[in-house]
Design a protein around this motif. Sequence first.
Motif, short mmCIF file in Angstrom:
data_model
loop_
_atom_site.label_atom_id
_atom_site.label_comp_id
_atom_site.label_asym_id
_atom_site.label_seq_id
_atom_site.Cartn_x
_atom_site.Cartn_y
_atom_site.Cartn_z
N THR A 147 0.84 -1.21 0.00
CA THR A 147 0.00 0.00 0.00
C THR A 147 0.87 1.25 0.00
O THR A 147 0.59 2.22 -0.73
N VAL A 148 1.93 1.24 0.80
CA VAL A 148 2.84 2.39 0.83
C VAL A 148 3.52 2.55 -0.53
O VAL A 148 3.64 3.67 -1.04
N ALA A 149 3.96 1.45 -1.13
CA ALA A 149 4.59 1.51 -2.44
C ALA A 149 3.63 2.09 -3.47
O ALA A 149 4.01 2.93 -4.30
N PHE A 150 2.38 1.64 -3.42
CA PHE A 150 1.36 2.15 -4.35
C PHE A 150 1.15 3.65 -4.17
O PHE A 150 1.14 4.42 -5.14
N GLU A 151 0.98 4.10 -2.95
CA GLU A 151 0.69 5.51 -2.71
C GLU A 151 1.88 6.40 -3.04
O GLU A 151 1.73 7.45 -3.67
N LEU A 152 3.08 5.97 -2.64
CA LEU A 152 4.27 6.77 -2.93
C LEU A 152 4.61 6.71 -4.42
O LEU A 152 4.96 7.73 -5.03
N GLY A 153 4.48 5.53 -5.01
CA GLY A 153 4.73 5.41 -6.44
C GLY A 153 3.76 6.23 -7.26
O GLY A 153 4.14 6.89 -8.24
N SER A 154 2.48 6.23 -6.86
CA SER A 154 1.49 7.03 -7.58
C SER A 154 1.81 8.51 -7.47
O SER A 154 1.61 9.28 -8.43
N ALA A 155 2.29 8.94 -6.30
CA ALA A 155 2.66 10.35 -6.12
C ALA A 155 3.80 10.73 -7.06
O ALA A 155 3.80 11.83 -7.65
N LEU B 37 4.54 9.19 -9.98
CA LEU B 37 4.01 9.15 -11.34
C LEU B 37 3.12 10.36 -11.63
O LEU B 37 3.05 10.85 -12.76
N ARG B 38 2.44 10.84 -10.61
CA ARG B 38 1.55 12.00 -10.75
C ARG B 38 2.34 13.29 -10.88
O ARG B 38 1.83 14.30 -11.34
N GLY B 39 3.61 13.28 -10.45
CA GLY B 39 4.42 14.48 -10.53
C GLY B 39 4.57 15.22 -9.23
O GLY B 39 5.12 16.33 -9.20
N ASP B 40 4.07 14.63 -8.12
CA ASP B 40 4.23 15.28 -6.83
C ASP B 40 5.71 15.41 -6.46
O ASP B 40 6.10 16.34 -5.76
N TYR B 41 6.51 14.45 -6.91
CA TYR B 41 7.96 14.50 -6.74
C TYR B 41 8.58 14.46 -8.13
O TYR B 41 8.35 13.52 -8.89
N ALA B 42 9.37 15.44 -8.45
CA ALA B 42 9.95 15.56 -9.79
C ALA B 42 11.18 14.67 -9.93
O ALA B 42 11.83 14.32 -8.94
N PRO B 43 11.53 14.28 -11.15
CA PRO B 43 12.78 13.56 -11.37
C PRO B 43 13.96 14.31 -10.78
O PRO B 43 14.04 15.54 -10.88
N ALA B 44 14.86 13.58 -10.15
CA ALA B 44 16.06 14.09 -9.48
C ALA B 44 15.76 14.69 -8.10
O ALA B 44 16.68 15.03 -7.37
N TYR C 214 0.12 4.14 -13.25
CA TYR C 214 0.23 5.26 -14.18
C TYR C 214 -1.12 5.54 -14.85
O TYR C 214 -1.49 6.70 -15.05
N ALA C 215 -1.85 4.48 -15.15
CA ALA C 215 -3.17 4.66 -15.77
C ALA C 215 -4.11 5.43 -14.86
O ALA C 215 -5.00 6.14 -15.31
N ARG C 216 -3.93 5.30 -13.56
CA ARG C 216 -4.80 5.96 -12.60
C ARG C 216 -4.51 7.45 -12.47
O ARG C 216 -5.40 8.23 -12.14
N VAL C 217 -3.25 7.85 -12.69
CA VAL C 217 -2.87 9.24 -12.39
C VAL C 217 -2.53 10.05 -13.63
O VAL C 217 -2.47 11.28 -13.57
#
Length: 243
Positions: A26-34, A36-43, A103-106
Amino acid sequence: MSSQYLGFYGGHNTRRTAIQRDLHGTVAFELGSAILRGDYAPAEILPREADLMAAFDVSRTVLREALRTLTSKGLVESRPKVGTRVRERAAWNLLDADLLDWYARVAPPLAFALKLQEMREMIEPFAAGLAASAHDAPAFERLANAHTAMAEARNVDEWVRADLRFHLAVLAACRNELLVPLGTLIERTLEGQLRVNAKRADVFNAALPDHTVVFEAIARRDAQAASAAMAGLLRVTRERIEG
């Protein structure tokens, strides 16, 4: 139009994936979705472990297991004295089944639908031609059963299930073991697209004649006709997405 895709490709879909059935998943899903959504930018460096533990109300062990999952999927990397950093988008393994589903979700719904459509247009016409040349009796029987189920469908749900079976059966009929996992990989996201297309048509089974042309070409082992028929079917799909 894009709002019609939101229920299937956007963040409003609340299905639980297999990985979410335990706490670290669940944590992996929520953090991974964040990510993928762009809440955390590359780098960008993720918040400290203590902050993430507090945010998700989990132990260090659970958090680290979740981060290992995200590392294995190419989303993040950890470095001593630096922390956990979001990797560049080119490193993200979007062909991982979980990551594709997240990714499909966000992702923007219309944009994701078109990306999936591009992937289908690159693969499925050639696959239909290969299926025409290579299918054996069991594979053709699965394809025939799926086509029959499409013809007998009484509502959108039955149609979508049969339509999905048909396209997966085409990939399986190629007798190329590398294509079968690809179908399984996109199955969840493709189902959403097929459902939207069925609802946008005048009647849910409006595409049956196009599928029949594909089926009959495969049945008579006409690879060129099968490839052309699948390409034509997908052109109509694109028109519904963009219309």
